[in-house]
Design an enzyme around this catalytic site. Sequence first.
Site, PDB file in Angstrom:
ATOM      1  CE1 TYR A 168      -3.729  -2.401   0.299  1.00 15.73           C
ATOM      2  CE2 TYR A 168      -2.551  -3.287   2.188  1.00 15.73           C
ATOM      3  CZ  TYR A 168      -3.557  -3.390   1.253  1.00 15.73           C
ATOM      4  OH  TYR A 168      -4.389  -4.480   1.262  1.00 15.73           O
ATOM      5  CG  HIS A 180      -9.836  -1.788  -4.720  1.00 11.91           C
ATOM      6  ND1 HIS A 180     -10.245  -2.167  -3.473  1.00 11.91           N
ATOM      7  CD2 HIS A 180     -10.903  -1.939  -5.540  1.00 11.91           C
ATOM      8  CE1 HIS A 180     -11.507  -2.542  -3.528  1.00 11.91           C
ATOM      9  NE2 HIS A 180     -11.933  -2.404  -4.776  1.00 11.91           N
TER      10      HIS A 180
END
EC number: 4.2.1.10
Length: 146
Positions: free
Chosen positions: A22, A101
């Site tokens: 991430y 996302h």
Amino acid sequence: MNILVLNGPNLDRLGKRQPEIYGRTTLADVEKLLVKRADALGVTVIVKQSNYEGELIDWVHEAADAGWPVIINPGGLTHTSVSLRDALAEIHDGAGFVEVHISNIHAREEFRHHSFLSPIARGVIAGLGVMGYELALEYLVLNSHS
């Protein structure tokens, strides 16, 4: 024009949790980025995060009642929540929503490949990091029905 940006479970851990997937950008950084971009586009973003499905659903209902489009990164609820999908169906019928996302969910574990939300989203942005939020914002501004 107001646009609601929702972040689901564990996104408050951005920058700390699995940075190899991430990145190191925090949710506060994402919010600053979005506020700056929204200002440049002449719109307002309201950025919220919750680890609780019901709270996210309540916020979706508020956006539906106000006629606001939504950008949502539902986190793990993407793959499990029929209730969130049902709430977002009302946004789908109105101002619309974009599913975002940070990672490419299709390049990860098999269970992450399915989204309950994608079939009713205006669009899905996955794997482009936090830039996906900006792209979703630009799309909603440029394709607003208001």
